[in-house]
Design an enzyme around this catalytic site. Structure first.
Site, PDB file in Angstrom:
ATOM      1  N   TYR A   1      27.462  80.836 -25.689  1.00 20.14           N
ATOM      2  CA  TYR A   1      28.079  80.490 -24.410  1.00 20.14           C
ATOM      3  C   TYR A   1      28.240  81.718 -23.530  1.00 20.14           C
ATOM      4  O   TYR A   1      27.869  81.706 -22.351  1.00 20.14           O
ATOM      5  CB  TYR A   1      29.440  79.833 -24.650  1.00 20.14           C
ATOM      6  CG  TYR A   1      30.063  79.262 -23.399  1.00 20.14           C
ATOM      7  CD1 TYR A   1      29.520  78.136 -22.785  1.00 20.14           C
ATOM      8  CD2 TYR A   1      31.200  79.840 -22.836  1.00 20.14           C
ATOM      9  CE1 TYR A   1      30.086  77.600 -21.635  1.00 20.14           C
ATOM     10  CE2 TYR A   1      31.777  79.307 -21.691  1.00 20.14           C
ATOM     11  CZ  TYR A   1      31.218  78.189 -21.093  1.00 20.14           C
ATOM     12  OH  TYR A   1      31.777  77.664 -19.950  1.00 20.14           O
TER      13      TYR A   1
ATOM     14  N   LYS B   1      26.002  82.308 -20.050  1.00 19.07           N
ATOM     15  CA  LYS B   1      26.680  82.443 -18.758  1.00 19.07           C
ATOM     16  C   LYS B   1      26.415  83.815 -18.131  1.00 19.07           C
ATOM     17  O   LYS B   1      26.285  83.933 -16.910  1.00 19.07           O
ATOM     18  CB  LYS B   1      28.186  82.227 -18.917  1.00 19.07           C
ATOM     19  CG  LYS B   1      28.568  80.786 -19.230  1.00 19.07           C
ATOM     20  CD  LYS B   1      28.241  79.853 -18.079  1.00 19.07           C
ATOM     21  CE  LYS B   1      28.785  78.460 -18.315  1.00 19.07           C
ATOM     22  NZ  LYS B   1      28.530  77.533 -17.181  1.00 19.07           N
TER      23      LYS B   1
END
Length: 240
Positions: A153, A157
């Site tokens: 994650y 990002k």
């Protein structure tokens, strides 16, 4: 004039759709989702549209139809992204990393948003002030990473932020008044955050409506000179 919300089927996407409708009463809002559901608090200014996926074919087809109907686009808010699903969960340690999880999160969090920007670019006027806003995450900040973990994650990002920054530099030359921005919405009470809410104090867990209000307030204050930045929901600038 019209605005588009991508990923409008999620809790935050629905709230942003309705907040845009409230804050921009003269704009028609197109809410795109793979499973569009018209909420009870529907606004007549919102058009709910189903899209098969956020890939080049489906995005291109929707943009072509929009253009053929003579609509004019003033901005896009994209909520495309994922943290977990039934098979994928944030890693606590290095040994939890798998190629499948990394590929899945990079595809959803970085690749699909950029394919969307690429698809919508031809209908974002080159001369007038327009915006492309993508929801991102503070945990994608390399400089702000003090806790570690959440490899897929965080890195997806961070990749998204780099892609948006790179696009903003290029588009300054061709779309001088286009604002490309990433916004951190804070932890919102949706299915995305549900497995982690026990660790979050109540004053740090925000309703979708409050998060949407804050995000749209940031959008309304963006200027062309702000392009390429990562923003906190309170309007302050975050480090990459």
């Amino acid at each position: 004039m019209a605005m588009v919300v991508l990923g409008a089927g999620g809790g935050l996407g629905r709230a942003i759709t309705l907040e845009l409708s409230k804050q921009y009463p003269d704009e028609r809002i197109f809410a795109l989702s793979r499973q569009p559901e018209v909420p009870e608090t529907d606004s007549s200014d919102v058009t709910y549209c189903r899209i098969e996926d956020y890939d080049e074919k489906a995005l291109g087809a929707w943009v072509s139809e929009f253009k053929n109907n003579g609509e004019q686009l003033s901005g896009v808010v994209s909520t495309i992204g994922m943290l977990h699903d039934e098979e994928t969960f944030p890693e606590k340690k290095l040994t939890d990393i798998t190629a499948d999880n990394l590929n899945k999160l990079f595809s959803v969090n970085a690749v699909k948003p950029m394919l969307a920007l690429k698809a919508f670019l031809p209908i974002l006027d080159r001369k007038k002030t327009r915006f492309w806003v993508q929801l991102s995450a503070k945990v994608g900040s390399i400089e702000d990473n003090y806790l570690g973990g959440w490899y897929a994650y965080r890195s997806s990002k961070a990749g998204l932020n780099m892609l948006l920054k790179t696009a903003s530099i290029e588009l300054k030359r061709t779309h001088k008044n286009l604002i490309v921005a990433a916004i951190h919405p804070g932890t919102t009470d949706t299915r995305l955050s549900e497995p982690f809410q026990e660790r979050i104090s109540t004053d740090k867990l925000y309703s979708p409506e409050l998060s949407a209000e804050r995000i749209v307030a940031v959008v309304k204050n963006l200027k062309p000179e702000n392009t390429g930045a990562l923003w906190h929901w309170d309007g302050s600038r975050l480090p990459y």
